[in-house]
Each structure stands twice: as structure tokens, then as C-alpha cells.
Design a protein around this motif. Sequence first.
Motif, PDB file in Angstrom:
ATOM      1  N   THR A 262       0.841  -1.195   0.000  1.00 39.19           N
ATOM      2  CA  THR A 262       0.000   0.000   0.000  1.00 39.19           C
ATOM      3  C   THR A 262       0.874   1.243   0.000  1.00 39.19           C
ATOM      4  N   THR A 263       1.948   1.187   0.772  1.00 39.27           N
ATOM      5  CA  THR A 263       2.997   2.191   0.717  1.00 39.27           C
ATOM      6  C   THR A 263       4.272   1.490   0.251  1.00 39.27           C
ATOM      7  N   MET A 264       5.246   2.254  -0.193  1.00 38.22           N
ATOM      8  CA  MET A 264       6.549   1.698  -0.547  1.00 38.22           C
ATOM      9  C   MET A 264       7.504   1.976   0.598  1.00 38.22           C
ATOM     10  N   PHE A 265       8.183   0.934   1.056  1.00 37.55           N
ATOM     11  CA  PHE A 265       9.089   1.110   2.184  1.00 37.55           C
ATOM     12  C   PHE A 265      10.478   0.652   1.786  1.00 37.55           C
ATOM     13  N   LEU A 266      11.499   1.377   2.250  1.00 38.70           N
ATOM     14  CA  LEU A 266      12.890   1.052   1.978  1.00 38.70           C
ATOM     15  C   LEU A 266      13.622   0.884   3.301  1.00 38.70           C
ATOM     16  N   LEU A 267      14.380  -0.187   3.418  1.00 34.62           N
ATOM     17  CA  LEU A 267      15.081  -0.479   4.658  1.00 34.62           C
ATOM     18  C   LEU A 267      16.511  -0.889   4.322  1.00 34.62           C
ATOM     19  N   HIS A 268      17.457  -0.040   4.684  1.00 35.20           N
ATOM     20  CA  HIS A 268      18.871  -0.265   4.387  1.00 35.20           C
ATOM     21  C   HIS A 268      19.612  -0.562   5.681  1.00 35.20           C
ATOM     22  N   THR A 269      20.355  -1.656   5.715  1.00 34.37           N
ATOM     23  CA  THR A 269      21.112  -2.040   6.900  1.00 34.37           C
ATOM     24  C   THR A 269      22.521  -1.477   6.799  1.00 34.37           C
ATOM     25  N   VAL A 270      22.945  -0.808   7.854  1.00 34.18           N
ATOM     26  CA  VAL A 270      24.244  -0.120   7.867  1.00 34.18           C
ATOM     27  C   VAL A 270      25.083  -0.640   9.029  1.00 34.18           C
ATOM     28  N   LEU A 292      18.996   2.647   8.064  1.00 35.04           N
ATOM     29  CA  LEU A 292      18.467   3.876   7.501  1.00 35.04           C
ATOM     30  C   LEU A 292      17.212   3.481   6.744  1.00 35.04           C
ATOM     31  N   ALA A 293      16.104   4.102   7.056  1.00 33.97           N
ATOM     32  CA  ALA A 293      14.843   3.700   6.457  1.00 33.97           C
ATOM     33  C   ALA A 293      14.158   4.874   5.785  1.00 33.97           C
ATOM     34  N   GLY A 294      13.376   4.554   4.774  1.00 33.66           N
ATOM     35  CA  GLY A 294      12.564   5.542   4.086  1.00 33.66           C
ATOM     36  C   GLY A 294      11.214   4.945   3.755  1.00 33.66           C
ATOM     37  N   GLY A 295      10.243   5.796   3.559  1.00 31.24           N
ATOM     38  CA  GLY A 295       8.918   5.295   3.222  1.00 31.24           C
ATOM     39  C   GLY A 295       8.118   6.324   2.458  1.00 31.24           C
ATOM     40  N   MET A 296       7.531   5.897   1.350  1.00 30.52           N
ATOM     41  CA  MET A 296       6.612   6.753   0.618  1.00 30.52           C
ATOM     42  C   MET A 296       5.216   6.614   1.218  1.00 30.52           C
ATOM     43  N   ALA A 388      23.566  10.076   2.543  1.00 35.37           N
ATOM     44  CA  ALA A 388      23.715  10.037   4.001  1.00 35.37           C
ATOM     45  C   ALA A 388      24.817   9.084   4.450  1.00 35.37           C
ATOM     46  N   GLY A 389      25.470   8.414   3.506  1.00 34.02           N
ATOM     47  CA  GLY A 389      26.546   7.495   3.858  1.00 34.02           C
ATOM     48  C   GLY A 389      26.210   6.040   3.681  1.00 34.02           C
ATOM     49  N   GLY A 390      25.005   5.727   3.195  1.00 28.44           N
ATOM     50  CA  GLY A 390      24.635   4.342   2.952  1.00 28.44           C
ATOM     51  C   GLY A 390      25.419   3.741   1.795  1.00 28.44           C
ATOM     52  N   ASP A 391      25.577   2.434   1.836  1.00 29.49           N
ATOM     53  CA  ASP A 391      26.326   1.705   0.810  1.00 29.49           C
ATOM     54  C   ASP A 391      25.479   0.514   0.371  1.00 29.49           C
ATOM     55  N   ILE A 392      24.673   0.709  -0.665  1.00 26.97           N
ATOM     56  CA  ILE A 392      23.737  -0.318  -1.107  1.00 26.97           C
ATOM     57  C   ILE A 392      24.468  -1.339  -1.980  1.00 26.97           C
ATOM     58  N   ARG A 393      24.535  -2.576  -1.482  1.00 29.48           N
ATOM     59  CA  ARG A 393      25.237  -3.634  -2.195  1.00 29.48           C
ATOM     60  C   ARG A 393      24.294  -4.688  -2.771  1.00 29.48           C
ATOM     61  N   ARG A 394      23.115  -4.794  -2.211  1.00 27.81           N
ATOM     62  CA  ARG A 394      22.153  -5.800  -2.660  1.00 27.81           C
ATOM     63  C   ARG A 394      20.752  -5.282  -2.385  1.00 27.81           C
ATOM     64  N   VAL A 395      19.853  -5.477  -3.345  1.00 27.92           N
ATOM     65  CA  VAL A 395      18.457  -5.069  -3.185  1.00 27.92           C
ATOM     66  C   VAL A 395      17.585  -6.320  -3.220  1.00 27.92           C
ATOM     67  N   VAL A 396      16.701  -6.446  -2.247  1.00 26.93           N
ATOM     68  CA  VAL A 396      15.775  -7.565  -2.182  1.00 26.93           C
ATOM     69  C   VAL A 396      14.362  -7.001  -2.181  1.00 26.93           C
TER      70      VAL A 396
END
Length: 492
Positions: A262-270, A292-296, A388-396
Motif C-alpha cells: 500500500t505504501t513503498m518502504f525502503l530499509l537499508h542495513t548499515v 536507515l529507512a525511508g517510506g513513501m 547520508a553514507g549508505g552503501d547499497i550492495r544488494r536489493v531484495v
Amino acid sequence: MPRDAVIGVDIGTSGSKGVLVGLDGEVIRSAVRVHTPDRPAPGRFEMDARVWWRECVALTRELTGPGDADVVAVGISGMGPCVLLTDEDDEPLRPAVLYGVDTRSVRQIRHIEERLGAEEIVRRCGSALSTQAAGPKIAWIAEEEPGVYARARRLYTTAGWLVGKLTGAYVLDHHSASQCTPLYDTHAHRWYAPWAAEVAPGLDLPPLRWSGEPAGTVTPEAGRETGLPAGIPVITGTIDAWAEALSVGAHHTGDLMLMYGTTMFLLHTVDRPLTSPALWGTVGALPGTRNLAGGMATSGAVTDWLRDLSAGADHATLSREAAASPPGANGLLMLPYFAGERTPLMDPDARGVIAGLTLSHTRADLYRAALEATGFGVRHNVETIEAAGGDIRRVVAVGGGTKGPLWPQIVSDITGLPQEVRTVTLGAAYGDALLAAQTVGEARVDDWNPVRETVRPRREQAAVYDELYRLYRRLYEQTADTVHTLAASQQR
């Protein structure tokens, strides 16, 4: 002979889901209940907590019906952070105020920042105050409904409420607490008493545990009501997006989970605490993890809106039609801010915009424009995470939107990021079941839920989407004054 199994239950924005899962990860049964949050005024989203319990009871009874499995543990999650205040007898005093889609607390955010200091809040709590935070929602109730607040003694979230009903325990997981800004110190992993007394005076805040730790066991009374065996462990649980990340193994440093719902959520582990005024810095669901998390504010909600306007066409039909519309939707560009926007804009008064409409555009073009709009929103969040300093290596990728190929493909084309899709995409309830299984034995997500496919970006689409993304970012800036004026009139 019945085999041992676990149950996971998740209470989401538009429905509740339960799964019965063998200890090897096989889904034996699943069940769903649909609901709609109340919208008593523009920008306000609420729900009666008794609905959560009724649906939990209905789901567990349906899942435990046939005698082919013995349930040995239960996991719980729910949308959040939501604010449910109860009296000393655990009776809800008003409907729960939902997470960031509810934007009523703008004035309280400003006042709390003035008293405590915006920069100091980010430093101690990991996140700037926003409509996602639980603290300002509590302050809204105290200011606008003082009679209700005077009777309030306990603070529950969605998962915490169900755990309490099942076990009698009053607990909250550390991750959910870290979204109760400014009440929780993310560095010390405890409630910060001076600010709790300032923002939530008189509330007895719950003891804290990690999401996978047992909160207690099913009471005889709850067992009679739910059909669950009395005495089996119930995990402390967490917010649905974090349980969903666990369901697909997206909790290692460098992982980014995209939740299509229903919403789009992003969750990045740092690997260390990171902060950004445009994101949420939280502790993770598991000990030692940070996010670091984000959400539309909307994504699938916009496609649901289009479906409802489309004379009964279902999503599968609309998606097939949208696949025939070219990248750029024949010259349409949409801002998906139909319920304001959370990250990275943090603008509760943003509104949806559809630019470029002509009489020749079809519902297929509109549907594709909506999918592309969420892709642009994801790209905006990804760029903010990296800044913000995140380093995205894999997206699931996970969630209902991964059931068809079009939406994830569009997001990969726009962001340039490949996305893993796991075999089981049932979502948070499956993650709840995994945590429950880990309380009674060993359960590894790679054994439970291997990778099914990887969606790869099509480089030939990059130039088209790069230009559209530039226009997307500019369209918000050019229309902000107008939509803010309209939002004010809607609120009046």
C-alpha cells in the motif's frame, strides 16, 4: 501424524495476514482478512484496536482448524509506529493513530523541536521529528483530547497490543521504540526519561526486548479464544516492514529491502549509526543491527485508487494494459503524493499531480504513470540514502507488487539497481513465523526462502528515465506552492 509448525500474524494497513508454516519453512496454509482504516478528517488515519484482535482471532482459528499441524510458537508484527493509549485495565481509550500516513501532528512537531532542539533530537534519537514519529502523535492526543489523555496509562503499538492480548505481557521491541522519537535513545538502547516525561507525561512506558525474544506464553484465556495451545511462546514482534525484511534475509550490512505494498518502504542495513533529516535512522529488529529507512506515503494505494476508478478492472488486467504503454506513459508524469509524502520530502501537505494529460490518454497510461511515479520516488530515496553514507550492495524486493513482473522491472529500469525476488513473498507474516521458529529450534532464511529470480535493469531505458526523473524532481518544486494552498483548503 501432525507435524510441528509456527504461526505468523501481521496486521497491515489494508488487511491482516496469517500463515501456518512448518519448521522447514513450507507454508501449510495462509489466511487473509481485509479492512480499511478510518479517515475521520483529511490527513487523519485511525483504527479500532479491537478490530486487530478480532482479525488475529479469526486468522489463528482458521489456521489451526484442520488437525494436520501442532502449533509450537507464534510471531506477531503490525503496521507502525502506531499510537494506542489504554487505561490501567488495558482498555483502549480511543482509536489508534496510525503511522506516517496520519499527518495531524505537524504543530506538535514544531513545538517539540522548539523545546528540545531539532539537531539534538536527531543526534540522540537517530531521526528528525516527522509525522512518522510516535512522540508527536502522543502529544496531539494530550493537547487535543485532554480528557482521554488524563486516563491514559499505557502505550501500545499494533504488535505490542496483540502480544499483550495473547500473553498478558506489556512489552515493546527496541526497533519500534526507536520510532517513538523523541522518547528513545538509540545509542543507549533505552527510553530517555527526561524527554519521555516532557512529551508523554504520566505514561508507564513498556519494558523493552528484541523482536525475536519471547514476550511470554499464550494464556489459557487467549488460547480458548484463538484456538492456540496455551503455554506456547509468543515473540515480542516488531513493525511489519522489519519483519518483512527478515522474511527475505535482507538484514545484512549493505542490504536494501524494497517493500511493494500500500505504501513503498525502503530499509537499508548499515554498519554504524547514520542520520539524515530526510530519512529515519533506527535500531534494527535484531541485536547489533542499525538501519536507515525511508517510506513513501502511497504506492499501491494509488494503483488501488486507479483500479477503483476503472469500472471493476483488476490489477492483473490493468498491469497487462500498462505493459503495452511505452516508458513515459505516452507523455504522462505523476507525483504520487496522494497522502502527502514521507521520505525524503517530509512534506505532509504534498499532493498528487498528474502532468501532461490529454483526451487521448488511456487508463493503461495512467496506471503505468503511477508505477513509474513510485519508481521515481524509490530513486529519490535511494539517492538520499547514499548521500547520508549508505552503501547499497544488494536489493531484495518483497510484497504484493512483486507478484507481477511489470512493477519491479520499472523500478529496476528507473534506479539502475537489480532486485532479488525470493521464492516466498508472503511478507511480514512469514518473517514473524521465521522468528517464532527460531525460538524453538534452528531456522535459516536461506533454507526457508531461497532466491527465485533477479530482476535486472534494462540499460536501453536509462536515458528516457533519467530525463523523466529530472522532470519529476522539478515538477514538485514548481507545483509545491499551489498544492500546499490546496492542501490548506482541504484541511479547512
